[in-house]
Design a protein around this motif. Structure first.
Motif, PDB file in Angstrom:
ATOM      1  N   GLU A   1      -9.135  -2.656   8.235  1.00 29.27           N
ATOM      2  CA  GLU A   1      -8.705  -1.965   7.351  1.00 29.27           C
ATOM      3  C   GLU A   1      -7.728  -3.160   6.895  1.00 29.27           C
ATOM      4  OE1 GLU A   1      -9.083   1.059   5.847  1.00 29.27           O
ATOM      5  OE2 GLU A   1     -11.283   0.827   7.426  1.00 29.27           O
TER       6      GLU A   1
ATOM      7  N   THR B   1       3.058   2.440   2.792  1.00 30.52           N
ATOM      8  CA  THR B   1       2.466   2.942   4.098  1.00 30.52           C
ATOM      9  C   THR B   1       2.667   0.852   4.968  1.00 30.52           C
ATOM     10  OG1 THR B   1       0.655   3.772   2.786  1.00 30.52           O
ATOM     11  CG2 THR B   1       1.940   5.464   4.016  1.00 30.52           C
TER      12      THR B   1
ATOM     13  N   ASP C   1       0.858  -1.408  -0.095  1.00 35.97           N
ATOM     14  CA  ASP C   1      -0.099   0.392  -0.088  1.00 35.97           C
ATOM     15  C   ASP C   1       0.744   1.258  -0.476  1.00 35.97           C
ATOM     16  OD1 ASP C   1      -2.445  -1.629  -0.246  1.00 35.97           O
ATOM     17  OD2 ASP C   1      -2.389  -1.432   2.343  1.00 35.97           O
TER      18      ASP C   1
ATOM     19  N   GLY D   1      -1.055   4.606  -0.148  1.00 39.28           N
ATOM     20  CA  GLY D   1      -2.020   5.166   0.044  1.00 39.28           C
ATOM     21  C   GLY D   1      -2.996   4.501   1.431  1.00 39.28           C
ATOM     22  N   ARG D   2      -4.264   5.458   1.484  1.00 39.55           N
ATOM     23  CA  ARG D   2      -4.715   5.502   2.942  1.00 39.55           C
ATOM     24  C   ARG D   2      -5.843   3.728   2.786  1.00 39.55           C
ATOM     25  NH1 ARG D   2      -8.070  10.174   4.603  1.00 39.55           N
ATOM     26  NH2 ARG D   2      -8.608   9.791   6.065  1.00 39.55           N
ATOM     27  N   LYS D   3      -5.903   2.967   1.737  1.00 42.30           N
ATOM     28  CA  LYS D   3      -7.039   2.091   0.735  1.00 42.30           C
ATOM     29  C   LYS D   3      -5.661   1.389   0.591  1.00 42.30           C
ATOM     30  CE  LYS D   3     -10.844   3.176   3.018  1.00 42.30           C
ATOM     31  NZ  LYS D   3     -11.368   2.617   4.280  1.00 42.30           N
TER      32      LYS D   3
END
Length: 377
Positions: A358, A153, A125, A127-129
């Protein structure tokens, strides 16, 4: 396909539960958090001795080769005690990717995993998703090799693992499924900087920066530009094991809640005798049992028909996410005000459930995958 547990699976579960209850209770996680530690190498060494690190490693490479359903059983029991281990990233995701890639280098790496000489982080990953195809990190040609630059990340075990499986773009643009290449790099290679991070569940989730990191063709896992051919099945294996872990934590949260309902008294009687609370506990138990069936099915599909396992795996991850959310929410509410205090273990289960929701795709991601597999979108 039978969803009933076999005798061998029952024995594995019994052995795993006995070991983890004794060696890795939640109090061990609490002590680690209080000490500021995000890894438990001593516990991992004991699990290596039991052969669990090689659960998906071929026997020819020194593994146990027990299959994905067995890996799910182990992950579920780890979820019950919130054990802090690199099991999913190393023994499940990395082992699956390396096994699919094949070749002498992969065989050597698999043997090292089974023997406990290597642990892996899987850097996907940016990004945030969760979105592997959206990878923008570049691996540009440099002489006879490559130069990797970019940032990853939320990398599980990123600060503690010895090696990193990292996906980078060797062609195409972000969003293209093609043009991605998977590299196997030692974490200490020049240009790699891991910024240690601790997620709310007190585990190692690092940000890893790559700046002009030199790599060669020998570092590639699988084929250039075709990372997803080995990475996608490996991530599905990780998603199934993570779903099993979340189902285990859901069952443990229910157990804690029922025990509390039997002890806590109101109006001179245990609160567990109130029918309204019994209904809520029964509903949660039923939900966990239904989710457990999807976990078994996902493991069976990965073992027997992995090319068609996407629906089973995404259904399991989506259901496990929703069930874990329900289990910890009900656990906090049925404990009353004390449920949100650090003195009780319920908060640890809630935090692990939130992170698990997540990682490797949230409920929305997997619900969309289920819809796509069913031809609904």
């Amino acid at each position: 396909m039978s969803l009933a547990e076999t005798d061998d699976e029952a024995l594995l579960r019994e052995a795993a539960r006995g070991f983890l209850d004794d060696a890795a209770p939640v109090s061990r996680l609490r002590a680690m958090r209080d000490d500021g530690r995000t890894g438990d190498p001593d516990l991992w060494a004991r699990m290596v001795e039991m052969g669990w690190a090689g659960v998906l490693v071929p026997e020819a490479a020194g593994g146990a080769d027990m299959g994905h359903r067995a890996a799910g059983i182990l992950a579920e029991e780890m979820g019950r005690t919130l054990a802090v281990l690199p099991f999913l990233s190393t023994a499940v995701i990395a082992a699956t990717a390396l096994r699919l890639a094949g070749g002498p280098a992969a065989g050597e790496a698999l043997g090292a995993i089974a023997a406990g000489r290597r642990t892996y982080a899987v850097a996907v990953d940016e990004g945030r998703k969760f979105a592997p195809a959206a990878t923008g990190m570049t691996a540009e040609r440099s002489g006879n090799g490559y130069s990797l630059t970019g940032t990853k990340t939320f990398v599980a075990d990123g600060a503690n693992a010895a090696r990193i499986l990292v996906v980078a773009r060797t062609s195409g643009t972000p969003g293209d499924a093609a043009g991605l290449t998977l590299f196997d790099l030692e974490r200490g290679r020049a240009g790699i900087a891991a910024d240690p991070g601790r997620s709310i569940d007190s585990l190692d989730r690092a940000t890893i920066r790559f700046q002009d990191v030199e790599a060669t063709g020998a570092d590639i896992v699988g084929a250039q530009d075709e990372a997803l051919s080995v990475l996608s099945p490996a991530l599905r294996a990780g998603q199934a094991a993570l779903a099993a872990e979340m189902t285990g934590l859901s069952a443990a949260a229910l157990h804690l809640t029922i025990a509390f309902m039997k002890e806590r008294r109101q109006f001179d009687r245990p609160i567990g005798s109130f029918q309204a609370l019994q209904f809520r506990a029964a509903h949660l138990w039923s939900d966990i049992e239904m989710t457990a069936s999807t976990i078994v099915n996902a493991g069976r599909m990965l073992d027997t028909d992995p090319q068609r396992a996407t629906l089973a795996v995404s259904l399991a991850k989506a259901r496990a996410t929703a069930t874990a959310r329900l289990a910890v929410s009900e656990g906090v509410q049925l404990h009353g005000g004390v449920g949100v205090t650090d003195a009780l273990d319920m908060g640890f289960y809630m935090k692990r459930a939130r992170v698990g929701a997540e990682w490797l795709g949230d409920y929305g991601y997997h619900a969309a995958e289920v819809a796509r597999e069913r031809g609904l979108r």
